[in-house]
Scaffold this motif. Structure first.
Motif, PDB file in Angstrom:
ATOM      1  N   HIS A  11      28.570  43.448  30.208  1.00 15.91           N
ATOM      2  CA  HIS A  11      29.977  43.661  29.895  1.00 15.91           C
ATOM      3  C   HIS A  11      30.469  44.785  30.787  1.00 15.91           C
ATOM      4  N   LEU A  12      31.005  44.409  31.933  1.00 16.90           N
ATOM      5  CA  LEU A  12      31.518  45.361  32.910  1.00 16.90           C
ATOM      6  C   LEU A  12      33.027  45.188  32.996  1.00 16.90           C
ATOM      7  N   GLU A  13      33.760  46.044  32.306  1.00 21.37           N
ATOM      8  CA  GLU A  13      35.209  45.925  32.308  1.00 21.37           C
ATOM      9  C   GLU A  13      35.770  46.293  33.674  1.00 21.37           C
ATOM     10  N   HIS A  14      36.674  45.474  34.159  1.00 18.39           N
ATOM     11  CA  HIS A  14      37.380  45.734  35.413  1.00 18.39           C
ATOM     12  C   HIS A  14      38.670  46.457  35.030  1.00 18.39           C
ATOM     13  N   ALA A  15      38.572  47.767  34.867  1.00 15.01           N
ATOM     14  CA  ALA A  15      39.648  48.570  34.270  1.00 15.01           C
ATOM     15  C   ALA A  15      40.938  48.554  35.072  1.00 15.01           C
ATOM     16  N   SER A  16      40.886  48.496  36.383  1.00 14.44           N
ATOM     17  CA  SER A  16      42.102  48.588  37.195  1.00 14.44           C
ATOM     18  C   SER A  16      42.621  47.220  37.619  1.00 14.44           C
ATOM     19  N   HIS A  17      42.267  46.181  36.901  1.00 11.14           N
ATOM     20  CA  HIS A  17      42.664  44.822  37.268  1.00 11.14           C
ATOM     21  C   HIS A  17      44.038  44.511  36.696  1.00 11.14           C
ATOM     22  N   HIS A  36      46.162  42.073  38.028  1.00 14.18           N
ATOM     23  CA  HIS A  36      46.524  40.673  38.239  1.00 14.18           C
ATOM     24  C   HIS A  36      46.175  39.847  36.995  1.00 14.18           C
ATOM     25  N   ALA A  37      47.101  39.023  36.546  1.00 15.35           N
ATOM     26  CA  ALA A  37      46.846  38.121  35.422  1.00 15.35           C
ATOM     27  C   ALA A  37      46.440  36.763  35.970  1.00 15.35           C
ATOM     28  N   HIS A  38      45.179  36.393  35.771  1.00 20.57           N
ATOM     29  CA  HIS A  38      44.704  35.085  36.216  1.00 20.57           C
ATOM     30  C   HIS A  38      45.225  33.997  35.304  1.00 20.57           C
ATOM     31  N   GLY A  39      45.331  32.818  35.839  1.00 19.94           N
ATOM     32  CA  GLY A  39      45.777  31.656  35.087  1.00 19.94           C
ATOM     33  C   GLY A  39      45.735  30.427  35.967  1.00 19.94           C
ATOM     34  N   PRO A  40      46.083  29.279  35.425  1.00 23.77           N
ATOM     35  CA  PRO A  40      45.974  28.016  36.165  1.00 23.77           C
ATOM     36  C   PRO A  40      46.709  27.993  37.502  1.00 23.77           C
ATOM     37  N   ASP A  41      47.765  28.796  37.652  1.00 24.74           N
ATOM     38  CA  ASP A  41      48.568  28.769  38.874  1.00 24.74           C
ATOM     39  C   ASP A  41      48.479  30.061  39.680  1.00 24.74           C
ATOM     40  N   GLY A  81      46.291  30.955  41.945  1.00 19.30           N
ATOM     41  CA  GLY A  81      45.817  30.792  43.312  1.00 19.30           C
ATOM     42  C   GLY A  81      44.349  31.116  43.516  1.00 19.30           C
ATOM     43  N   HIS A  82      43.644  31.580  42.490  1.00 19.33           N
ATOM     44  CA  HIS A  82      42.217  31.871  42.618  1.00 19.33           C
ATOM     45  C   HIS A  82      41.390  30.714  42.058  1.00 19.33           C
ATOM     46  N   THR A  83      40.226  30.511  42.625  1.00 18.64           N
ATOM     47  CA  THR A  83      39.350  29.426  42.187  1.00 18.64           C
ATOM     48  C   THR A  83      38.923  29.644  40.742  1.00 18.64           C
ATOM     49  N   ARG A  84      39.092  28.599  39.931  1.00 15.06           N
ATOM     50  CA  ARG A  84      38.684  28.625  38.523  1.00 15.06           C
ATOM     51  C   ARG A  84      37.320  27.968  38.382  1.00 15.06           C
ATOM     52  N   VAL A  85      36.466  28.571  37.560  1.00 14.44           N
ATOM     53  CA  VAL A  85      35.138  28.018  37.299  1.00 14.44           C
ATOM     54  C   VAL A  85      34.903  28.033  35.799  1.00 14.44           C
ATOM     55  N   ARG A  86      34.675  26.866  35.198  1.00 13.18           N
ATOM     56  CA  ARG A  86      34.303  26.825  33.784  1.00 13.18           C
ATOM     57  C   ARG A  86      32.847  27.236  33.703  1.00 13.18           C
ATOM     58  N   ASN A  87      32.535  28.208  32.846  1.00 14.52           N
ATOM     59  CA  ASN A  87      31.175  28.714  32.686  1.00 14.52           C
ATOM     60  C   ASN A  87      30.905  28.856  31.192  1.00 14.52           C
ATOM     61  N   GLY A  88      30.256  27.852  30.626  1.00 12.91           N
ATOM     62  CA  GLY A  88      29.982  27.871  29.191  1.00 12.91           C
ATOM     63  C   GLY A  88      31.266  27.803  28.396  1.00 12.91           C
ATOM     64  N   ASP A  89      31.539  28.849  27.610  1.00  9.87           N
ATOM     65  CA  ASP A  89      32.687  28.851  26.711  1.00  9.87           C
ATOM     66  C   ASP A  89      33.920  29.546  27.284  1.00  9.87           C
ATOM     67  N   HIS A  90      33.894  29.876  28.574  1.00 14.92           N
ATOM     68  CA  HIS A  90      35.028  30.592  29.159  1.00 14.92           C
ATOM     69  C   HIS A  90      35.292  30.120  30.586  1.00 14.92           C
ATOM     70  N   VAL A  91      36.397  30.600  31.131  1.00 14.07           N
ATOM     71  CA  VAL A  91      36.773  30.305  32.520  1.00 14.07           C
ATOM     72  C   VAL A  91      36.684  31.597  33.307  1.00 14.07           C
ATOM     73  N   GLU A  92      36.086  31.519  34.488  1.00 14.27           N
ATOM     74  CA  GLU A  92      36.009  32.660  35.397  1.00 14.27           C
ATOM     75  C   GLU A  92      36.902  32.379  36.596  1.00 14.27           C
ATOM     76  N   TYR A  93      37.397  33.443  37.216  1.00 10.07           N
ATOM     77  CA  TYR A  93      38.246  33.333  38.399  1.00 10.07           C
ATOM     78  C   TYR A  93      37.588  34.105  39.541  1.00 10.07           C
ATOM     79  N   ALA A  94      37.459  33.458  40.700  1.00 12.61           N
ATOM     80  CA  ALA A  94      36.932  34.117  41.891  1.00 12.61           C
ATOM     81  C   ALA A  94      38.050  34.948  42.503  1.00 12.61           C
ATOM     82  N   GLY A 131      41.664  41.247  25.737  1.00 14.98           N
ATOM     83  CA  GLY A 131      42.804  41.957  26.286  1.00 14.98           C
ATOM     84  C   GLY A 131      42.579  42.670  27.609  1.00 14.98           C
ATOM     85  N   HIS A 132      41.408  42.497  28.206  1.00 10.80           N
ATOM     86  CA  HIS A 132      41.143  43.066  29.531  1.00 10.80           C
ATOM     87  C   HIS A 132      40.342  42.048  30.339  1.00 10.80           C
TER      88      HIS A 132
END
Length: 98
Positions: free
Chosen positions: A5-11, A13-18, A20-33, A44-45
Motif C-alpha cells: 500500500h504505497l499512496e501516491h500522495a501528490s497525484h 490527475h483523476a484517472h477514468g475511462p477517458d 488517455g492512460h492505459t487501463r488494466v483490469r487486475n483482479g477486483d480493481h482497475v489500474e492505470y499506466a 479517496g486517493h
C-alpha cells in the motif's frame, strides 16, 4: 499475491475511462499506466501498484516482445506486457505475473 500500500500522495490527475492512460483490469480493481507506474484508486486517493512478493507466471510459453500482439507498457526499469488480464514482465529466464 499481495500488494504494497504505497499512496501516491501528490497525484492530482483523476484517472477514468477517458483520461488517455492505459487501463488494466487486475483482479477486483482497475489500474492505470501513468508515467512508468501503475495507479489504482483506493479510499479517496491513488496507490502505486507494486507487489511485495515475486510471482512467476508458470507454464507461460508465449514470448512477449515487439510484434507479439500484446500491448506493452513502461513500468519503472522494464516493460510489462498486458496479457489475459495480467501484466507480464521478463525476469531471470521466466515471466513474472504482476
Amino acid at each position: 499475491m499481495t500488494a504494497l500500500h504505497l499512496e501516491h500522495a501528490s497525484h492530482k490527475h483523476a484517472h477514468g475511462p477517458d483520461c488517455g492512460h492505459t487501463r488494466v483490469r487486475n483482479g477486483d480493481h482497475v489500474e492505470y499506466a501513468h508515467d512508468g507506474h501503475f495507479h489504482r484508486e483506493h479510499e479517496g486517493h491513488w496507490d502505486e501498484c507494486e507487489q511485495d512478493t515475486h510471482v512467476a507466471h508458470e507454464d507461460h510459453d508465449h514470448r512477449h516482445g515487439d510484434g507479439c500482439g500484446h500491448e506493452s507498457v513502461l513500468h519503472g526499469d522494464h516493460v510489462d506486457y498486458l496479457h489475459d488480464g495480467h501484466r507480464h514482465a521478463a525476469h531471470d529466464g521466466h515471466w513474472d505475473d504482476h
